[in-house]
Design a protein around this motif. Structure first.
Motif, PDB file in Angstrom:
ATOM      1  N   UNK A   1      -3.414  15.611  -4.090  1.00  0.00           N
ATOM      2  CA  UNK A   1      -3.911  14.531  -4.262  1.00  0.00           C
ATOM      3  C   UNK A   1      -3.307  13.383  -3.552  1.00  0.00           C
ATOM      4  N   UNK A   2      -4.211  12.768  -3.028  1.00  0.00           N
ATOM      5  CA  UNK A   2      -3.965  11.602  -2.179  1.00  0.00           C
ATOM      6  C   UNK A   2      -3.516  10.377  -3.009  1.00  0.00           C
ATOM      7  N   UNK A   3      -2.288   9.685  -2.432  1.00  0.00           N
ATOM      8  CA  UNK A   3      -1.656   8.559  -3.340  1.00  0.00           C
ATOM      9  C   UNK A   3      -1.994   7.271  -2.352  1.00  0.00           C
ATOM     10  N   UNK A   4      -2.333   6.217  -3.227  1.00  0.00           N
ATOM     11  CA  UNK A   4      -2.069   4.901  -2.421  1.00  0.00           C
ATOM     12  C   UNK A   4      -0.735   4.559  -1.980  1.00  0.00           C
ATOM     13  N   UNK A   5      -0.533   4.226  -0.625  1.00  0.00           N
ATOM     14  CA  UNK A   5       0.799   3.599  -0.175  1.00  0.00           C
ATOM     15  C   UNK A   5       1.149   2.320  -0.814  1.00  0.00           C
ATOM     16  N   UNK A   6       2.420   2.150  -0.496  1.00  0.00           N
ATOM     17  CA  UNK A   6       3.004   1.093  -1.123  1.00  0.00           C
ATOM     18  C   UNK A   6       2.484  -0.167  -0.330  1.00  0.00           C
ATOM     19  N   UNK A   7       2.351  -0.085   0.847  1.00  0.00           N
ATOM     20  CA  UNK A   7       1.740  -1.203   1.678  1.00  0.00           C
ATOM     21  C   UNK A   7       0.476  -1.678   0.826  1.00  0.00           C
ATOM     22  N   UNK A   8      -0.119  -0.707   0.715  1.00  0.00           N
ATOM     23  CA  UNK A   8      -1.816  -0.777   0.207  1.00  0.00           C
ATOM     24  C   UNK A   8      -1.640  -1.483  -1.268  1.00  0.00           C
ATOM     25  N   UNK A   9      -0.436  -1.157  -2.087  1.00  0.00           N
ATOM     26  CA  UNK A   9      -0.180  -1.634  -3.322  1.00  0.00           C
ATOM     27  C   UNK A   9       0.325  -3.125  -3.211  1.00  0.00           C
ATOM     28  N   UNK A  10       0.970  -3.196  -2.229  1.00  0.00           N
ATOM     29  CA  UNK A  10       1.585  -4.727  -1.929  1.00  0.00           C
ATOM     30  C   UNK A  10       0.534  -5.745  -1.597  1.00  0.00           C
TER      31      UNK A  10
END
Length: 307
Positions: A1-10
């Motif tokens: 499963x590919x997850x969003x990166x922390x940078x994307x969430x920021x």
């Protein structure tokens, strides 16, 4: 499963805060196309639209609101992980953001900071003075690591530790009848013009509560912005008031033509406490700072308030 990166969430959280792609990009120090592309990548990854693009900005969909709420928790937990790892084995070192309410900061912090500097030279303190509700909001938003506040106060999502008690003292013009009364009780204030701080200061609420006063009567239409201003209003004959012992002993009324005296039965007007966000990796540091404040308060208890 590919997850969003922390940078994307920021990026997503910044967009939620700013409601503008250009302003969010500035906050994140990236170009607008970079931020816009990252938001599209998250939407593709999750398979749902998170943001509605509008001519004058952006708004979140219901799915976007839910995603932002969870993203903030993830970012906060990741930051806690970094902090905990950096602080392991080295308490009270590095940057620490400490808040304090205005009726404590000028009177308690100087002695506290001197002790912290001597005992923990690696600690770099950043201080913020503000009213209680804004300090607690700063804790929840991770803008502060801990805050010195007065209790009791509702603190959902925040943990607190009581560090000591602060007695309320009477303050009045020297020629006021209560300044000369043989016995002084809280109920003696009920018929007087009681000056208080402006709305928003916890000291106002504590004073009204302790003395069982009618808030609509207290202070008439006049509210002081600080304890120093309050003292000058009393000295000018506008009324009487209450002052915390810790402020009195620090010289808040120095040079003012007023009388400060305790009540016949001491009034514990408030408890002084330290607060931190529940689950914070800086809890140990907050408690250690609290220990220093306890020692300072214990020293204050041996001093005598000016009469």
């Amino acid at each position: 499963m590919q997850l969003p990166t922390l940078r994307q969430l920021q990026f997503l959280c910044a967009l939620a805060d700013e409601r503008s792609f250009s302003r969010a990009a500035d906050v994140c120090n990236v170009t607008q196309p970079t931020l816009s592309s990252a938001i599209k990548e998250i939407e593709t990854l999750l398979g749902v639209q998170l943001v509605e693009r509008e001519a004058r900005g952006a708004s979140l969909t219901a799915a976007g609101e839910e995603a932002v709420e969870r993203a903030r928790v993830i970012i906060s937990s990741a930051a806690d992980l970094v902090t905990a790892a950096q602080q392991a084995g080295a308490p009270l070192s590095g940057p620490f953001h400490l808040g304090a309410i205005p009726t404590l900061a000028p009177y308690l912090l100087p002695r506290t900071l001197a002790s912290l500097r001597d005992d923990h030279p690696e600690l770099k303190l950043y201080l913020r003075e503000d009213q209680t509700d804004r300090l607690l909001d700063g804790l929840r938003k991770r803008q502060l690591d801990a805050a010195l506040i007065a209790l009791p106060w509702p603190t959902p999502g925040i943990e607190t530790e009581v560090l000591g008690e602060d007695e309320f003292l009477f303050i009045g013009p020297k020629d006021h009848k209560l300044s000369k009364a043989e016995h002084l009780r809280p109920e003696d204030l009920a018929s007087e013009d009681l000056l208080l701080l402006e709305d928003g200061h916890c000291l106002r609420d504590h004073a009204v509560s302790i003395c069982a006063l009618n808030p609509s009567r207290a202070g008439s239409d006049i509210g002081a912005t600080s304890l120093a201003t309050l003292v000058q209003m009393v000295a000018g004959g506008l009324g009487i008031s209450l002052v915390p012992r810790i402020a009195s002993e620090a010289g808040v009324a120095a040079g003012a033509d007023v009388t400060i005296r305790p009540f016949e039965t001491p009034i514990i007007g408030r408890q002084i406490g330290i607060a931190w966000r529940a689950g914070s990796a800086r809890e140990v540091d907050a408690r250690l700072i609290g220990d220093v404040v306890k020692r300072v308060l214990a020293g204050c208890q041996g001093e005598t308030a000016p009469r």
